[in-house]
Scaffold this motif. Structure first.
Motif, mmCIF file in Angstrom:
data_model
loop_
_atom_site.group_PDB
_atom_site.id
_atom_site.type_symbol
_atom_site.label_atom_id
_atom_site.label_comp_id
_atom_site.label_asym_id
_atom_site.label_seq_id
_atom_site.Cartn_x
_atom_site.Cartn_y
_atom_site.Cartn_z
ATOM 1 N N LYS A 25 0.819 -1.221 0.000
ATOM 2 C CA LYS A 25 0.000 0.000 0.000
ATOM 3 C C LYS A 25 0.844 1.259 0.000
ATOM 4 O O LYS A 25 0.495 2.261 -0.603
ATOM 5 N N THR A 26 1.961 1.198 0.735
ATOM 6 C CA THR A 26 2.842 2.364 0.802
ATOM 7 C C THR A 26 4.281 1.935 0.513
ATOM 8 O O THR A 26 4.617 0.748 0.620
ATOM 9 N N SER A 27 5.100 2.888 0.166
ATOM 10 C CA SER A 27 6.500 2.584 -0.134
ATOM 11 C C SER A 27 7.177 1.934 1.065
ATOM 12 O O SER A 27 7.069 2.428 2.188
ATOM 13 N N PRO A 28 7.888 0.843 0.851
ATOM 14 C CA PRO A 28 8.645 0.271 1.970
ATOM 15 C C PRO A 28 9.826 1.185 2.312
ATOM 16 O O PRO A 28 10.304 1.934 1.451
ATOM 17 N N GLN A 29 10.277 1.150 3.561
ATOM 18 C CA GLN A 29 11.456 1.942 3.949
ATOM 19 C C GLN A 29 12.742 1.183 3.648
ATOM 20 O O GLN A 29 13.798 1.782 3.473
ATOM 21 N N ASN A 30 12.621 -0.137 3.609
ATOM 22 C CA ASN A 30 13.760 -1.001 3.298
ATOM 23 C C ASN A 30 13.298 -2.152 2.429
ATOM 24 O O ASN A 30 12.129 -2.530 2.486
ATOM 25 N N LEU A 31 14.243 -2.708 1.707
ATOM 26 C CA LEU A 31 14.031 -4.033 1.128
ATOM 27 C C LEU A 31 14.851 -4.985 1.980
ATOM 28 O O LEU A 31 15.987 -4.662 2.356
ATOM 29 N N THR A 32 14.303 -6.133 2.282
ATOM 30 C CA THR A 32 15.039 -7.134 3.041
ATOM 31 C C THR A 32 15.107 -8.407 2.205
ATOM 32 O O THR A 32 14.075 -8.931 1.805
ATOM 33 N N ILE A 88 18.457 4.319 -3.990
ATOM 34 C CA ILE A 88 18.444 3.447 -2.816
ATOM 35 C C ILE A 88 19.783 3.565 -2.104
ATOM 36 O O ILE A 88 20.773 3.998 -2.702
ATOM 37 N N GLY A 89 19.775 3.192 -0.847
ATOM 38 C CA GLY A 89 21.023 3.193 -0.087
ATOM 39 C C GLY A 89 21.820 1.938 -0.392
ATOM 40 O O GLY A 89 21.401 1.078 -1.165
ATOM 41 N N LYS A 90 22.973 1.845 0.238
ATOM 42 C CA LYS A 90 23.846 0.698 0.041
ATOM 43 C C LYS A 90 23.289 -0.518 0.788
ATOM 44 O O LYS A 90 22.811 -0.387 1.910
ATOM 45 N N ALA A 91 23.351 -1.661 0.136
ATOM 46 C CA ALA A 91 22.896 -2.900 0.783
ATOM 47 C C ALA A 91 23.826 -3.240 1.941
ATOM 48 O O ALA A 91 25.044 -3.316 1.766
ATOM 49 N N GLU A 92 23.264 -3.393 3.130
ATOM 50 C CA GLU A 92 24.061 -3.723 4.315
ATOM 51 C C GLU A 92 23.665 -5.107 4.818
ATOM 52 O O GLU A 92 22.503 -5.499 4.734
ATOM 53 N N LEU A 93 24.638 -5.784 5.371
ATOM 54 C CA LEU A 93 24.370 -7.084 5.969
ATOM 55 C C LEU A 93 23.725 -6.889 7.341
ATOM 56 O O LEU A 93 24.127 -5.997 8.091
ATOM 57 N N ASN A 94 22.722 -7.681 7.636
ATOM 58 C CA ASN A 94 22.151 -7.689 8.979
ATOM 59 C C ASN A 94 23.225 -8.208 9.945
ATOM 60 O O ASN A 94 23.754 -9.309 9.746
ATOM 61 N N PRO A 116 18.216 0.218 2.256
ATOM 62 C CA PRO A 116 17.358 1.356 2.574
ATOM 63 C C PRO A 116 16.827 2.008 1.294
ATOM 64 O O PRO A 116 17.569 2.175 0.329
ATOM 65 N N ILE A 117 15.558 2.336 1.303
ATOM 66 C CA ILE A 117 14.954 3.084 0.200
ATOM 67 C C ILE A 117 15.094 4.566 0.567
ATOM 68 O O ILE A 117 14.499 5.031 1.537
ATOM 69 N N SER A 118 15.908 5.295 -0.198
ATOM 70 C CA SER A 118 16.255 6.670 0.166
ATOM 71 C C SER A 118 15.056 7.615 0.123
ATOM 72 O O SER A 118 14.885 8.454 1.003
ATOM 73 N N GLN A 119 14.252 7.487 -0.918
ATOM 74 C CA GLN A 119 13.066 8.334 -1.063
ATOM 75 C C GLN A 119 11.867 7.437 -1.276
ATOM 76 O O GLN A 119 11.986 6.420 -1.957
ATOM 77 N N PRO A 120 10.702 7.834 -0.704
ATOM 78 C CA PRO A 120 9.520 6.991 -0.854
ATOM 79 C C PRO A 120 9.236 6.702 -2.333
ATOM 80 O O PRO A 120 9.337 7.594 -3.176
ATOM 81 N N LEU A 121 8.915 5.483 -2.633
ATOM 82 C CA LEU A 121 8.640 5.080 -4.015
ATOM 83 C C LEU A 121 7.225 5.487 -4.406
ATOM 84 O O LEU A 121 6.278 5.167 -3.689
#
Ligand code: CU
Length: 125
Positions: free
Chosen positions: A43-50, A76-82, A92-97
């Motif tokens: 429904k809304t832009s995700p803040q992150n992709l996991t 998008i931001g840089k993919a980081e390891l959990n 991280p999604i830098s700006q709402p999609l």
């Protein structure tokens, strides 16, 4: 040995080595669980992709690109390891999609030294 018998032995050897190879290939990091999920409509832009993989991955040699429906890359931001789960990349999604379709292209290097890649898509309503 007749030529036909020889050919069937060769065929058998090829078949068994292909099988051995594919079993080996299954140990590579494949995408197990993306959030949002493949083909999901959110429904809304995700803040992150996991992206959770079947094996631990090396963040330094792994990455994710997101393309919009016009095949333009999305910020998008840089993919980081959990920290607590090394089979999971967080992007991280830098700006709402804005609403639309998005394609996620990922590539990873698993800790066993093998590279894999793939893509999936989701939509923002
Ligand atoms: Cu592997």
């Amino acid at each position: 040995m007749k030529k036909t018998a020889f050919n069937s032995v060769v065929a058998l050897l090829l078949a068994s080595s292909t099988l051995a190879f594919s079993q080996f290939a299954m140990a590579h990091a494949h995408l197990k669980t993306p959030v949002p999920a493949d083909k999901a409509v959110v429904k809304t832009s995700p803040q992150n992709l996991t992206l959770t993989f079947t094996e631990d991955v090396e963040a330094a040699f792994s990455g994710v690109d997101v393309l919009n429906a016009q095949h333009q890359p999305v910020a998008i931001g840089k993919a980081e390891l959990n920290d607590k789960q090394h089979d999971q990349l967080i992007v991280p999604i830098s700006q709402p999609l804005p609403s639309g379709n998005y394609q996620v292209n990922w590539h990873v290097l698993s800790v066993d030294g093998h590279k894999t890649k793939g893509s999936y898509s989701f939509s923002v309503k």
